[in-house]
Design an enzyme around this catalytic site. Structure first.
Site, PDB file in Angstrom:
ATOM      1  N   ASP A 210      -1.505   5.707   6.938  1.00 52.89           N
ATOM      2  CA  ASP A 210      -0.411   5.866   5.991  1.00 52.89           C
ATOM      3  C   ASP A 210       0.813   5.205   6.617  1.00 52.89           C
ATOM      4  O   ASP A 210       0.752   4.714   7.751  1.00 52.89           O
ATOM      5  CB  ASP A 210      -0.137   7.344   5.685  1.00 52.89           C
ATOM      6  CG  ASP A 210       0.350   7.558   4.258  1.00 52.89           C
ATOM      7  OD1 ASP A 210       1.393   6.971   3.896  1.00 52.89           O
ATOM      8  OD2 ASP A 210      -0.305   8.297   3.501  1.00 52.89           O
ATOM      9  N   HIS A 285       1.415   2.727   0.737  1.00 55.15           N
ATOM     10  CA  HIS A 285       1.309   3.578   1.934  1.00 55.15           C
ATOM     11  C   HIS A 285       0.760   2.762   3.108  1.00 55.15           C
ATOM     12  O   HIS A 285      -0.136   3.205   3.833  1.00 55.15           O
ATOM     13  CB  HIS A 285       0.418   4.791   1.658  1.00 55.15           C
ATOM     14  CG  HIS A 285       1.050   5.802   0.747  1.00 55.15           C
ATOM     15  ND1 HIS A 285       2.047   6.663   1.149  1.00 55.15           N
ATOM     16  CD2 HIS A 285       0.857   6.067  -0.564  1.00 55.15           C
ATOM     17  CE1 HIS A 285       2.420   7.429   0.143  1.00 55.15           C
ATOM     18  NE2 HIS A 285       1.722   7.081  -0.928  1.00 55.15           N
ATOM     19  N   GLU A 350       0.503   5.861  -5.671  1.00 55.72           N
ATOM     20  CA  GLU A 350       1.948   5.685  -5.516  1.00 55.72           C
ATOM     21  C   GLU A 350       2.348   4.261  -5.123  1.00 55.72           C
ATOM     22  O   GLU A 350       3.167   4.052  -4.233  1.00 55.72           O
ATOM     23  CB  GLU A 350       2.492   6.699  -4.495  1.00 55.72           C
ATOM     24  CG  GLU A 350       2.294   8.137  -4.941  1.00 55.72           C
ATOM     25  CD  GLU A 350       2.814   9.160  -3.961  1.00 55.72           C
ATOM     26  OE1 GLU A 350       3.278  10.222  -4.406  1.00 55.72           O
ATOM     27  OE2 GLU A 350       2.735   8.923  -2.749  1.00 55.72           O
TER      28      GLU A 350
END
Length: 786
Positions: A210, A285, A350
């Site tokens: 991440d 990410h 995201e």
């Protein structure tokens, strides 16, 4: 950094207990609750003459016997033998037999455990079934067996005679751990796997990469670990406002797992029938990747590994650069060599596509591939990666954003933004794993935030986890087959230590284990909570930290159709602690009434309730305003369905007399995603109606808006309707603070049996909003009728 230092949370002293007793003969405390369990008279006594019998040709039987033998030896019962099962074992006493068999057509991963005074027999069609039968057998021991204290020569251990026939409800029973935000050592990862296996869960979803750190050695790209695994140590600052790395600052906080360590952990998990699914995040990410290899970005950098969270994060992998796909294929090749799992998780969540909109390479890709927009570009990205993964005979899993722009042909969806992603996937013929944040995000608070370690937010109690039903009711019987199971997630932005991981995961993980394994009809929270007490004792002896849970008193109402009365029901997730209450708005104390049975009420009251221990309030008082009106307890018909994420109190939530707060997570708000609220209330007979009010919530930061209008219609026969009025919304949707808005209409007394209430949803978030074009919410808590 924390409201309350985590180190001050209580730890448990251990007591050396040599003489151990079995649970009461008429009960067991096995978790997850078995499919079928029958108690038998008598007990089986373990002693130093007890012998384990296996089939050496069946390689699974020996290790399973070894697990229980090792546990007993640590408890002081040494000298136990493991022998080959003879052809006829019927007359051999003091025997524990582990046997692979297809007898009785035991379902996949199932087992039969039979305990008689002379023998224990565990039978299963496969190694995992034997392992789960062994776990149930171990749970028949008292928790003191985990004390690790060597006993005397006279140590004896008895367990009740029993017959269990058991198998799991779902094939996928998972727990997740984020090791990017904070790195955790190899030894703890093994302990985490032990806890997963102990409760018959079978998947460890390992979030290895991440923005905040890359945690897996990749030989071909050494800078992923020499640069991407390390960030500046700003741990003394709040996570979401940490200063970025400055010139001259050295990145010292982090770590990674070598490939040898990965292999060791994978093998460790496999021996416990736990499959590890690795997650390599893409295209978002991935700032830690860009810090090491900035040429894989749209802008070229430079980048540093973020010490905290910055939102929105526009720096993601460039979808127009073929070098990105070469890089990812090389990384995934090494990952798949280390992890034999069927599934490879690629994230996909995201992804802020701002840079893609201005990146020449990305725009050229959109044109060359005939794509409509950046959403379809992400779909292209995921499909291209899936094609590579499929070429290696593996399957792709992604978070539910992989549905955007068109799902990859054989992808499995992990539904986290509620249940809608799982529903959409199943309806398209794709498998789904359910992990909605409201039920499965164990980084959320589990008790009063004022008394808990700092968390990311939310509020998810043990009781709420246990209440989760993974199969959405909207699905047909055929579509339901695509729901593989559920998973608990532990994101670690605010969880820096192994003890806090334990605290946040337990005992909620145990509750989810029963949701995943046991029949839906067999689940009962009060009974589960009683069984859990024994398991908490076991965790004490294992020196595992856990949360004592919420001491909040829950206030609900029910309508007794027989008596026509409304009753207040009080409950908590803490058996044995009395609930004190008042109905006059005053704060209760230990001198107030103690709740025993549902309380009759016949008018508007303010209910306050709390749990006390040693005269002190354990958690904040609960308070509910009960508003008595004509619709309370009446029949309600839903023309549109609310979201399963926000059902409030269910079918009667809009007419239960309870009023919601400005917090849409308080359990009293019913949410509708993208669709209207449309209900009919049946009063049973004509009554004079003079006013109607629907209270709605707006919190645009949570994508919750007031409706365009609320329309009220009356009818005496349910066929011919008279519209009283449309109450228009006059409040700006841009209002930033959360607030409650009543939509009220008064009129001359009008006789009617039926009232229809419609709240018109805008459908999608407005163009100026961060969720522009995405489905918008409306939230309602009560229809008040006079």
């Amino acid at each position: 950094m924390y409201k309350k230092s985590f180190e001050l949370l209580f730890f448990f002293s251990l007591v050396c207990i040599i003489a151990v007793k079995a649970p009461a003969q008429n009960e067991t405390t096995i978790i997850p609750k078995p499919f079928s369990l029958k108690m038998k008279p008598g007990t089986f006594e373990f002693n130093r003459g007890t012998t384990f019998y296996i089939h050496s040709v069946d390689k699974e039987t020996g290790p399973v016997a070894g697990f229980i033998k090792q546990l007993l030896e640590k408890a002081g019962l040494t000298g136990l033998n493991v022998l080959e099962e003879p052809a006829d074992i019927r007359n051999i006493k003091n025997a524990v037999v582990f046997r692979l068999t297809n007898k009785g057509k035991i379902p996949a991963e199932g087992y039969i455990l039979t305990v008689s005074p002379e023998q224990i027999i565990v039978e299963a069609p496969c190694g995992s079934g034997l392992f789960y039968g062994m776990q149930s057998l171990i749970q028949l021991f008292p928790p003191e067996v985990y004390s690790g204290k060597n006993g005397s020569e006279s140590l004896k251990l008895s367990i009740p005679c029993i017959e269990i026939k058991d198998h799991p409800r779902f094939a996928y029973r998972g727990m997740h751990l984020d090791v990017s935000r904070h790195f955790f050592p190899k030894e703890f990862i093994k302990q985490y796997i032990d806890l997963i296996a102990m409760y018959k869960m079978n998947v460890f979803h390992w979030h290895l990469t991440d923005d905040n750190g890359w945690r897996i050695e990749i030989k071909k790209y050494p800078k992923l670990t020499s640069i991407g695994a390390w960030r500046v140590d700003h741990e003394n600052e709040p996570w979401d406002t940490r200063a970025r790395q400055k010139p001259g600052e050295t990145a010292t906080y982090g770590g990674f797992y070598s490939q040898d360590e990965i292999r060791e952990i994978v093998q460790y998990a496999a021996s416990r029938y736990v499959t590890i699914i690795p997650e390599i995040e893409m295209p978002a990410h991935s700032v830690e990747v860009l810090a090491a290899y900035p040429e894989l970005s749209c802008t070229g950098g430079p980048f540093t590994v973020p010490p905290g969270t910055y939102w929105p994060n526009k720096d993601i992998l460039c979808a127009g650069n073929d070098s990105v796909f070469t890089f990812l294929e090389n990384v995934l090749t090494e990952v798949m060599e280390l992890f034999p799992s069927r599934y490879i998780h690629i994230g996909g969540d995201e992804a802020d596509k701002t840079n893609w909109k201005t990146c020449k390479k990305c725009q050229d890709r959109i044109k060359a591939e005939g794509l409509k927009d950046e959403k379809e570009l992400q779909s292209y990205f995921i499909k291209r990666i899936e094609k590579f993964i499929l070429s290696k005979n593996r399957r792709l899993i992604g978070w539910d954003e992989i549905l955007d722009g068109g799902i990859a042909p054989e992808a499995t969806v992990m539904s986290w933004r509620g249940v809608e992603g799982g529903i959409a996937a199943a309806r398209q013929g794709h498998d789904a794993i359910m992990t909605p944040g409201d039920y499965c995000y164990f980084d959320h608070y589990q008790a009063d935030p004022e008394t808990e370690p700092k968390a990311i937010g939310g509020f998810l109690t043990l009781k709420k986890v246990y209440s989760y039903e993974p199969v959405p009711e909207e699905l047909t019987q055929d579509e339901q087959k695509h729901i593989l199971g559920a998973q608990g997630n532990v994101w670690t932005e605010f969880i820096p230590s192994v003890k806090q991981v334990e605290y946040m995961a337990l005992p909620r993980m145990i509750a989810l284990a029963e949701v995943d394994w046991s029949p839906k009809t067999a689940r009962n929270f009060v009974e589960f909570r009683t069984r859990l007490n024994v398991h908490l004792k076991k965790l004490d002896f294992m020196k595992v930290t856990y949360s004592p849970g919420s001491f909040k008193a829950d206030i609900n109402t029910l309508f007794d159709k027989k008596t026509g009365k409304v009753k207040v029901v009080l409950s908590s997730e803490q058996p044995g602690f009395p609930i004190y209450y008042t109905l006059d708005g005053k704060n209760p104390s230990t001198k107030s009434a103690v709740y025993t049975d549902p309380i009759d009420i016949s008018g508007t009251v303010v209910i306050k309730a709390g749990i006390f221990s040693d005269g002190k309030l354990k958690e904040k008082l609960s308070e509910r305003n009960f508003l008595f009106h004509f619709a309370v307890g009446k029949k309600i018909i839903y023309k549109t369905k609310c979201s399963e994420r926000y059902p409030a109190g269910g079918q009667t939530a809009l007419i239960d007399g309870l009023r919601g707060s400005k917090d849409h997570h308080d359990g009293l708000w019913q949410g509708y995603l993208g669709n209207d609220l449309d209900v009919i209330i049946d009063f049973g007979k004509d009554i004079p109606v003079t006013s109607v009010m629907l209270t709605m919530l707006q919190n645009q930061k949570a994508w919750i808006f007031l409706p365009k209008f609320v329309e009220y219609s009356l009818s005496s026969d349910g066929k011919k309707w008279h519209s009283v009025n449309q109450v228009l919304n006059t409040v700006s949707p841009k209002e930033e603070t959360a607030f409650i808005q009543p939509f009220t209409q008064a009129f001359p007394a009008t006789p009617a049996r039926y009232l229809r209430v419609t709240a018109k949803n805008y459908g999608v978030c407005p163009a100026w909003h961060e969720g522009a074009g995405e489905p918008s919410w409306i939230f309602a808590d009560e229809i008040v009728v006079y």
